[in-house]
Design an enzyme around this catalytic site. Structure first.
Site, PDB file in Angstrom:
ATOM      1  N   GLY A  99      34.293  46.705  38.420  1.00  0.00           N
ATOM      2  CA  GLY A  99      33.863  47.025  39.784  1.00  0.00           C
ATOM      3  C   GLY A  99      34.864  47.965  40.419  1.00  0.00           C
ATOM      4  N   THR A 106      43.725  72.266  32.114  1.00  0.00           N
ATOM      5  CA  THR A 106      44.643  72.411  33.229  1.00  0.00           C
ATOM      6  C   THR A 106      45.865  73.231  32.791  1.00  0.00           C
ATOM      7  OG1 THR A 106      45.654  71.185  35.057  1.00  0.00           O
ATOM      8  CG2 THR A 106      45.873  70.216  32.857  1.00  0.00           C
ATOM      9  N   HIS A 121      42.685  60.777  42.856  1.00  0.00           N
ATOM     10  CA  HIS A 121      42.586  59.387  42.408  1.00  0.00           C
ATOM     11  C   HIS A 121      41.990  58.564  43.537  1.00  0.00           C
ATOM     12  CE1 HIS A 121      45.193  60.202  38.956  1.00  0.00           C
ATOM     13  NE2 HIS A 121      45.824  61.004  39.780  1.00  0.00           N
ATOM     14  N   GLY A 178      39.268  56.701  36.051  1.00  0.00           N
ATOM     15  CA  GLY A 178      39.493  55.540  36.917  1.00  0.00           C
ATOM     16  C   GLY A 178      40.948  55.098  36.872  1.00  0.00           C
ATOM     17  N   LYS A 179      41.840  56.061  36.616  1.00  0.00           N
ATOM     18  CA  LYS A 179      43.271  55.722  36.550  1.00  0.00           C
ATOM     19  C   LYS A 179      43.772  55.148  37.869  1.00  0.00           C
ATOM     20  CE  LYS A 179      44.215  59.978  35.292  1.00  0.00           C
ATOM     21  NZ  LYS A 179      42.863  60.473  35.037  1.00  0.00           N
ATOM     22  N   VAL A 197      38.140  65.831  44.271  1.00  0.00           N
ATOM     23  CA  VAL A 197      38.788  66.988  44.895  1.00  0.00           C
ATOM     24  C   VAL A 197      37.767  68.038  45.308  1.00  0.00           C
ATOM     25  CG1 VAL A 197      40.494  68.829  44.556  1.00  0.00           C
ATOM     26  CG2 VAL A 197      40.900  66.585  43.563  1.00  0.00           C
ATOM     27  N   ALA A 199      44.472  66.887  40.980  1.00  0.00           N
ATOM     28  CA  ALA A 199      43.975  65.589  40.524  1.00  0.00           C
ATOM     29  C   ALA A 199      43.609  64.760  41.749  1.00  0.00           C
ATOM     30  CB  ALA A 199      45.054  64.865  39.733  1.00  0.00           C
ATOM     31  N   ASP A 213      39.473  61.536  35.677  1.00  0.00           N
ATOM     32  CA  ASP A 213      38.512  60.709  36.413  1.00  0.00           C
ATOM     33  C   ASP A 213      38.044  59.501  35.617  1.00  0.00           C
ATOM     34  OD1 ASP A 213      38.643  62.581  38.483  1.00  0.00           O
ATOM     35  OD2 ASP A 213      37.112  63.801  37.515  1.00  0.00           O
TER      36      ASP A 213
HETATM   37  P1  GTP Z   1      41.323  59.119  38.103  1.00  0.00           P
HETATM   38  O1  GTP Z   1      41.209  60.572  38.423  1.00  0.00           O
HETATM   39  O2  GTP Z   1      41.362  58.787  36.656  1.00  0.00           O
HETATM   40  O3  GTP Z   1      42.312  58.363  38.932  1.00  0.00           O
HETATM   41  O4  GTP Z   1      39.969  58.487  38.480  1.00  0.00           O
HETATM   42  P2  GTP Z   1      39.245  58.625  39.826  1.00  0.00           P
HETATM   43  O5  GTP Z   1      39.784  57.657  40.774  1.00  0.00           O
HETATM   44  O6  GTP Z   1      39.121  60.069  40.197  1.00  0.00           O
HETATM   45  O7  GTP Z   1      37.887  58.150  39.238  1.00  0.00           O
HETATM   46  P3  GTP Z   1      36.517  58.278  39.902  1.00  0.00           P
HETATM   47  O8  GTP Z   1      36.541  59.295  40.980  1.00  0.00           O
HETATM   48  O9  GTP Z   1      35.519  58.412  38.829  1.00  0.00           O
HETATM   49  O10 GTP Z   1      36.429  56.858  40.495  1.00  0.00           O
HETATM   50  C1  GTP Z   1      35.838  56.792  41.680  1.00  0.00           C
HETATM   51  C2  GTP Z   1      35.281  55.468  41.990  1.00  0.00           C
HETATM   52  O11 GTP Z   1      35.060  54.635  40.875  1.00  0.00           O
HETATM   53  C3  GTP Z   1      36.241  54.756  42.890  1.00  0.00           C
HETATM   54  O12 GTP Z   1      35.529  54.349  44.020  1.00  0.00           O
HETATM   55  C4  GTP Z   1      36.732  53.614  42.066  1.00  0.00           C
HETATM   56  O13 GTP Z   1      37.031  52.503  42.855  1.00  0.00           O
HETATM   57  C5  GTP Z   1      35.538  53.375  41.175  1.00  0.00           C
HETATM   58  N1  GTP Z   1      35.860  52.646  39.959  1.00  0.00           N
HETATM   59  C6  GTP Z   1      36.969  52.678  39.196  1.00  0.00           C
HETATM   60  N2  GTP Z   1      36.875  51.788  38.177  1.00  0.00           N
HETATM   61  C7  GTP Z   1      35.654  51.205  38.303  1.00  0.00           C
HETATM   62  C8  GTP Z   1      34.963  50.215  37.558  1.00  0.00           C
HETATM   63  O14 GTP Z   1      35.442  49.671  36.578  1.00  0.00           O
HETATM   64  N3  GTP Z   1      33.701  49.902  37.992  1.00  0.00           N
HETATM   65  C9  GTP Z   1      33.130  50.492  39.088  1.00  0.00           C
HETATM   66  N4  GTP Z   1      31.897  50.135  39.430  1.00  0.00           N
HETATM   67  N5  GTP Z   1      33.766  51.410  39.805  1.00  0.00           N
HETATM   68  C10 GTP Z   1      35.013  51.753  39.427  1.00  0.00           C
HETATM   69 MG    MG Z   2      40.107  61.785  39.514  1.00  0.00          MG
END
Ligand code: GTP
Ligand code: MG
Length: 333
Positions: free
Chosen positions: A323, A191, A43, A15-16, A250, A41, A13
Site C-alpha cells: 500500500g 541520466t 520521491h 517506490g524507493k 517531477v 529524481a 520510481d
Molecule cells: P522513487 O522515485 O523510487 O522514490 O519512487 P516514487 O516515490 O517516485 O514512486 P512512485 O511515484 O511510483 O510512487 C508514488 C506512489 O506510490 C506514492 O504515493 C507511494 O506512496 C505509492 N507506493 C509506493 N509503494 C507502494 C506500494 O507498495 N503499494 C501502493 N499501492 N502504493 C505504493
Molecule cells: Mg520517483
C-alpha cells in the site's frame, strides 16, 4: 544495517521513497544520507495521512531522530532544497556537503533549449545533466560558495564514517534506477551519472568495504518515463485496464508500463551486488494484498510471484509493499 544502501532496480520510481521511509521508521538509523543525481529524481513519502514529494531532502526525514545528509556527488538546486527543508521542518538536523554541485538557471535554460535533451532523450529538464557537464569541465559552483546554504554546510563523508566507526546505523538512499545509469543503463536514454549501489556509496564518501547490505527495489511491474526501450511495453488501454497507469513525480508525464521483467531484474542484482530485494506495489497487481503486513496473509498468486522472483533471481525478497503508506509493508528481514 549498520550500513545499508538502497537503490532502484529498473528505471526509477520503483517506490524507493516509501521503502526508505519505512526503514527509517523501523530501523531508526542515526544517519540517512542521499546520494544519486539531484532534483531530477522525485520521491513520494506518505505517512500518517500526509503526502510529500521530495526532490532533495532524504526520504527518511519522517524519522525525526535521524540526521539527514546530502552527499557531495549530488547536484543541488538551492531553491528546491530550501523549500523542502521548510516543508519537512528539518532545519537543524539536515546538512549538505560543501562539495555538492550547484544547479543554476543557466543549466535549466540549456536543457530546456536543447532539442536533443528535451525531444530525443526526454530529459526532466531539471538542469542536472548540464550541471554535471560543467562539473566535469571544472567550472561549476560548489555549495560552500553559496551564502544561502552556509548554515547547512558539513563534511558528509566524515560524519558518516565516524558514525560507522561508532557502530551506528546508516541508511544510504539512491535515486533513479539501474537502467538509467550512464554506464550500465540504456544510453543515451539515461541520466547523467552512474546510479548503481557503488556510485551511491561514492556520492556520499563511503568505501565499499563498509557496506553490509544492498537492497535493490523493484516494482511489481516496470515503468519508465521519457524515451528508450521498454521491453513488453503495454498499450495505454491495457495498462489502464490493469490499473498500472502512473504519472511522473517531477514532470507529471504519464509513465510507460510493462510487466515485471526477470531478465532486467537478474542483471540489476548483479550490477548492484544485491543482498536483499524489495518489491513494491504488489497490491496494485494483486488487489487482495492491500494493507497486508504478514506474508502468510498474501494471496496464493502473490506468494507464488514472490517465490518465482526468489527462485529465478536467487536473492531473498525481504520487503514487500502492500500500500502507499510507509508502514504498508510485509517485512521478512
Ligand atoms: P522513487 O522515485 O523510487 O522514490 O519512487 P516514487 O516515490 O517516485 O514512486 P512512485 O511515484 O511510483 O510512487 C508514488 C506512489 O506510490 C506514492 O504515493 C507511494 O506512496 C505509492 N507506493 C509506493 N509503494 C507502494 C506500494 O507498495 N503499494 C501502493 N499501492 N502504493 C505504493
Ligand atoms: Mg520517483
Amino acid at each position: 544495517m549498520p550500513c545499508t544502501v538502497l537503490v532502484g532496480g529498473f528505471f526509477g520510481d520503483e517506490g524507493k521513497g516509501k521503502l526508505i521511509s519505512y526503514i527509517a521508521l523501523k530501523d531508526d538509523p542515526k544517519i540517512i544520507a542521499r546520494g544519486g543525481v539531484g532534483p531530477n529524481a522525485g520521491h513520494t513519502v506518505e505517512h500518517e495521512g500526509k503526502k510529500f514529494f521530495l526532490r532533495m531532502v532524504p526520504s527518511g526525514f519522517i524519522n525525526t531522530n535521524s540526521r539527514l545528509l546530502i552527499g557531495p556527488g549530488v547536484a543541488l538546486t538551492p531553491d528546491i532544497f530550501l523549500k523542502e527543508v521548510e516543508l519537512t521542518k528539518t532545519y537543524g538536523r539536515i546538512g549538505i556537503d560543501r562539495n555538492c554541485a550547484i544547479i543554476e538557471d543557466k543549466h535549466i535554460n540549456l536543457e530546456e533549449n536543447s532539442e536533443h535533451l528535451s525531444k530525443k532523450i526526454g530529459s526532466t529538464k531539471s538542469g542536472v545533466g548540464a550541471c554535471n557537464a560543467d562539473r566535469a569541465l571544472r567550472k561549476v559552483k560548489y555549495a560552500h560558495e553559496i551564502s544561502d546554504l552556509s548554515k547547512y554546510i558539513v563534511d558528509v563523508s566524515q560524519e558518516i564514517n565516524i558514525a560507522l566507526e561508532n557502530e551506528e546505523r546508516v541508511l544510504l538512499e539512491g535515486t533513479q534506477g539501474t537502467y538509467l545509469s550512464l554506464y550500465h543503463g540504456t544510453y543515451p536514454f539515461c541520466t547523467s551519472k552512474d546510479v548503481c549501489a557503488s556510485a551511491i556509496c561514492s556520492d556520499v564518501g563511503v568505501g565499499p568495504t563498509k557496506i553490509d547490505d544492498v537492497i535493490v527495489v523493484f516494482k511489481a511491474y516496470v515503468t519508465r518515463v521519457g524515451s528508450g526501450t521498454l521491453e513488453g511495453e503495454l498499450p495505454h488501454q491495457e495498462a489502464k485496464k490493469r490499473g498500472w497507469i502512473e504519472y511522473g513525480t517531477v514532470t507529471g508525464r504519464e509513465r510507460r508500463v510493462a510487466p515485471f521483467n526477470f531478465d532486467l531484474a537478474k542483471t540489476a542484482v548483479i550490477l548492484n551486488g544485491a543482498t536483499q530485494l524489495a518489491i513494491t506495489k504488489i497490491d496494485v497487481v494483486f488487489p487482495d494484498c492491500k494493507g497486508s503486513e504478514n506474508f502468510e496473509e498474501l494471496s496464493e498468486e502473490a506468494k507464488n510471484f514472490i517465490h518465482e522472483v526468489e527462485s529465478k533471481i536467487k536473492v531473498p525478497v525481504t520487503l514487500i509493499g502492500t500500500g502507499p503508506s510507509a508502514l504498508d509493508i510485509v517485512d521478512r528481514r
